[in-house]
Design a protein around this motif. Structure first.
Motif, PDB file in Angstrom:
ATOM      1  N   GLY A 184       8.302 -12.412  -3.313  1.00 59.60           N
ATOM      2  CA  GLY A 184       9.531 -13.124  -3.653  1.00 59.60           C
ATOM      3  C   GLY A 184      10.756 -12.271  -3.381  1.00 59.60           C
ATOM      4  N   ALA A 185      11.889 -12.926  -3.132  1.00 58.50           N
ATOM      5  CA  ALA A 185      13.125 -12.199  -2.848  1.00 58.50           C
ATOM      6  C   ALA A 185      13.533 -11.324  -4.025  1.00 58.50           C
ATOM      7  N   ASP A 186      13.270 -11.796  -5.251  1.00 57.25           N
ATOM      8  CA  ASP A 186      13.630 -10.992  -6.417  1.00 57.25           C
ATOM      9  C   ASP A 186      12.840  -9.687  -6.450  1.00 57.25           C
ATOM     10  N   ALA A 187      11.570  -9.748  -6.008  1.00 56.96           N
ATOM     11  CA  ALA A 187      10.737  -8.546  -5.977  1.00 56.96           C
ATOM     12  C   ALA A 187      11.191  -7.579  -4.894  1.00 56.96           C
ATOM     13  N   ILE A 188      11.568  -8.116  -3.725  1.00 61.16           N
ATOM     14  CA  ILE A 188      11.967  -7.242  -2.624  1.00 61.16           C
ATOM     15  C   ILE A 188      13.227  -6.462  -2.982  1.00 61.16           C
ATOM     16  N   LEU A 189      14.071  -7.047  -3.821  1.00 55.79           N
ATOM     17  CA  LEU A 189      15.292  -6.346  -4.229  1.00 55.79           C
ATOM     18  C   LEU A 189      14.991  -5.191  -5.183  1.00 55.79           C
ATOM     19  N   GLU A 190      13.777  -5.165  -5.705  1.00 60.23           N
ATOM     20  CA  GLU A 190      13.364  -4.076  -6.599  1.00 60.23           C
ATOM     21  C   GLU A 190      12.408  -3.117  -5.902  1.00 60.23           C
ATOM     22  N   ILE A 191      12.303  -3.227  -4.586  1.00 55.96           N
ATOM     23  CA  ILE A 191      11.295  -2.459  -3.860  1.00 55.96           C
ATOM     24  C   ILE A 191      11.499  -0.948  -3.979  1.00 55.96           C
ATOM     25  N   GLU A 192      12.720  -0.528  -4.256  1.00 59.50           N
ATOM     26  CA  GLU A 192      12.958   0.909  -4.388  1.00 59.50           C
ATOM     27  C   GLU A 192      12.367   1.476  -5.681  1.00 59.50           C
ATOM     28  N   THR A 193      11.915   0.592  -6.568  1.00 54.82           N
ATOM     29  CA  THR A 193      11.231   1.057  -7.778  1.00 54.82           C
ATOM     30  C   THR A 193       9.715   1.111  -7.547  1.00 54.82           C
ATOM     31  N   TRP A 194       9.266   0.626  -6.376  1.00 55.97           N
ATOM     32  CA  TRP A 194       7.842   0.625  -6.055  1.00 55.97           C
ATOM     33  C   TRP A 194       7.409   2.021  -5.607  1.00 55.97           C
ATOM     34  N   LYS A 195       6.141   2.273  -5.672  1.00 56.60           N
ATOM     35  CA  LYS A 195       5.590   3.553  -5.247  1.00 56.60           C
ATOM     36  C   LYS A 195       5.654   3.691  -3.724  1.00 56.60           C
ATOM     37  N   ASN A 196       6.197   4.833  -3.254  1.00 54.16           N
ATOM     38  CA  ASN A 196       6.237   5.180  -1.824  1.00 54.16           C
ATOM     39  C   ASN A 196       6.909   4.082  -0.986  1.00 54.16           C
ATOM     40  N   THR A 197       8.145   3.751  -1.338  1.00 56.38           N
ATOM     41  CA  THR A 197       8.866   2.660  -0.679  1.00 56.38           C
ATOM     42  C   THR A 197       8.939   2.818   0.842  1.00 56.38           C
ATOM     43  N   GLN A 198       9.365   3.999   1.303  1.00 57.61           N
ATOM     44  CA  GLN A 198       9.532   4.199   2.742  1.00 57.61           C
ATOM     45  C   GLN A 198       8.214   4.024   3.494  1.00 57.61           C
ATOM     46  N   GLU A 199       7.159   4.618   2.985  1.00 53.96           N
ATOM     47  CA  GLU A 199       5.854   4.505   3.642  1.00 53.96           C
ATOM     48  C   GLU A 199       5.394   3.055   3.673  1.00 53.96           C
ATOM     49  N   ILE A 220       4.480   0.712   7.147  1.00 55.87           N
ATOM     50  CA  ILE A 220       3.123   0.340   7.571  1.00 55.87           C
ATOM     51  C   ILE A 220       2.855  -1.161   7.555  1.00 55.87           C
ATOM     52  N   CYS A 221       3.829  -1.956   7.087  1.00 59.69           N
ATOM     53  CA  CYS A 221       3.635  -3.408   7.166  1.00 59.69           C
ATOM     54  C   CYS A 221       4.990  -4.115   7.250  1.00 59.69           C
ATOM     55  N   ASN A 222       4.954  -5.353   7.688  1.00 60.77           N
ATOM     56  CA  ASN A 222       6.152  -6.189   7.741  1.00 60.77           C
ATOM     57  C   ASN A 222       6.320  -6.882   6.391  1.00 60.77           C
ATOM     58  N   PHE A 223       7.558  -7.175   6.031  1.00 60.96           N
ATOM     59  CA  PHE A 223       7.813  -7.857   4.767  1.00 60.96           C
ATOM     60  C   PHE A 223       8.435  -9.232   4.997  1.00 60.96           C
ATOM     61  N   ILE A 224       7.892 -10.226   4.298  1.00 57.24           N
ATOM     62  CA  ILE A 224       8.465 -11.564   4.275  1.00 57.24           C
ATOM     63  C   ILE A 224       8.875 -11.855   2.838  1.00 57.24           C
ATOM     64  N   ALA A 225      10.165 -12.026   2.623  1.00 61.91           N
ATOM     65  CA  ALA A 225      10.682 -12.324   1.287  1.00 61.91           C
ATOM     66  C   ALA A 225      11.019 -13.801   1.199  1.00 61.91           C
ATOM     67  N   LYS A 227      20.144  -6.571   3.858  1.00 61.42           N
ATOM     68  CA  LYS A 227      20.689  -5.834   5.002  1.00 61.42           C
ATOM     69  C   LYS A 227      20.870  -4.356   4.668  1.00 61.42           C
ATOM     70  N   LYS A 228      21.310  -4.075   3.439  1.00 59.06           N
ATOM     71  CA  LYS A 228      21.479  -2.674   3.012  1.00 59.06           C
ATOM     72  C   LYS A 228      20.144  -1.955   2.973  1.00 59.06           C
ATOM     73  N   LEU A 229      19.114  -2.660   2.514  1.00 63.04           N
ATOM     74  CA  LEU A 229      17.765  -2.073   2.503  1.00 63.04           C
ATOM     75  C   LEU A 229      17.282  -1.813   3.932  1.00 63.04           C
ATOM     76  N   GLU A 232      15.642   1.488   7.811  1.00 59.62           N
ATOM     77  CA  GLU A 232      15.471   1.196   9.238  1.00 59.62           C
ATOM     78  C   GLU A 232      14.239   0.328   9.490  1.00 59.62           C
ATOM     79  N   ARG A 233      14.122  -0.709   8.690  1.00 61.89           N
ATOM     80  CA  ARG A 233      13.011  -1.662   8.811  1.00 61.89           C
ATOM     81  C   ARG A 233      13.523  -3.081   8.645  1.00 61.89           C
ATOM     82  N   LYS A 234      12.926  -4.018   9.390  1.00 62.96           N
ATOM     83  CA  LYS A 234      13.307  -5.422   9.313  1.00 62.96           C
ATOM     84  C   LYS A 234      12.592  -6.094   8.144  1.00 62.96           C
TER      85      LYS A 234
END
Length: 203
Positions: free
Chosen positions: A109-124, A128-133, A149-151, A156-158
């Motif tokens: 969900g879009a709400d989850a993707i906005l919190e992705i920086e709280t997830w473990k190993n965000t950059q990695e 390693i996968c594409n994201f669909i929000a 867009k800021k994320l 540097e990932r779409k």
């Protein structure tokens, strides 16, 4: 090695899985030309605490029953088998080893993707996968696009944003209806309703 060119990953507690989950997965599969969508019932999610959480075995079985009629849907038990807290990065890395030739799309969900920086190993994870929000009509799409867009610029990932008109169904409402003795027919596949009744779940 399992040869699936484009594989969607749809995680969730699926407590219980309902028609809304299935409709969303199918729409995303078609929109992004995914070959398969793999449903991954969560084990012990770090960001979500839920009352009346059915057992991992029951949620896994309900997910299988709900998806078995669609040849393009698969179900994995890797998270419910894992001991301790389940992190998305661990799941994706494990699936990468299993589906070595697949391009992986993680659906959330879009709400989850906005919190992705709280997830473990965000950059990695983004590497390693594409994201669909997915987003719903009530969200401010312009605000979401700006934050996504800021994320994208930072990592540097779409990140794909897909607006979906969802069925007005939620697992919480289903559980409440069951507790209140109300019907959930046409909200949940009949096979799942039969399983819930036989196992006396959510009563």
């Amino acid at each position: 090695m399992k040869e699936i060119k484009k594989l969607g990953i749809m995680g969730g507690t699926f407590n219980p899985i309902h028609i809304g989950h299935l409709a969303m997965a199918e729409e995303i599969r078609k929109r992004f030309n995914l070959n398969k969508v793999l449903f991954v019932p969560t084990g012990n999610p770090p960001h979500k605490k839920i009352d009346s959480l059915a057992s991992t075995e029951d949620r896994y079985m309900m997910t299988i029953l709900a998806t078995i009629s669609n040849k393009d849907f698969l179900v994995s038990d890797i998270e419910i088998k894992r001991k301790g807290t389940s992190y998305t990065i661990d799941t994706i890395k494990q699936l990468r080893e299993e589906y070595t030739e697949s391009e992986i799309y993680f659906i959330t969900g879009a709400d989850a993707i906005l919190e992705i920086e709280t997830w473990k190993n965000t950059q990695e994870l983004l590497n390693i996968c594409n994201f669909i929000a997915t987003t719903r009509p009530r969200y401010d799409v312009e605000e979401l696009l700006s934050r996504i867009k800021k994320l994208e610029e930072k990592y540097e990932r779409k990140i794909s944003l897909l607006s979906i008109v969802p069925l007005d169904i939620s697992s919480t409402d289903i559980r409440n209806r069951l507790k209140g003795g109300k019907t959930i027919k046409y909200m949940v596949p009949d096979s799942v309703i039969d399983y819930i009744n036989k196992r006396n779940i959510y009563k």
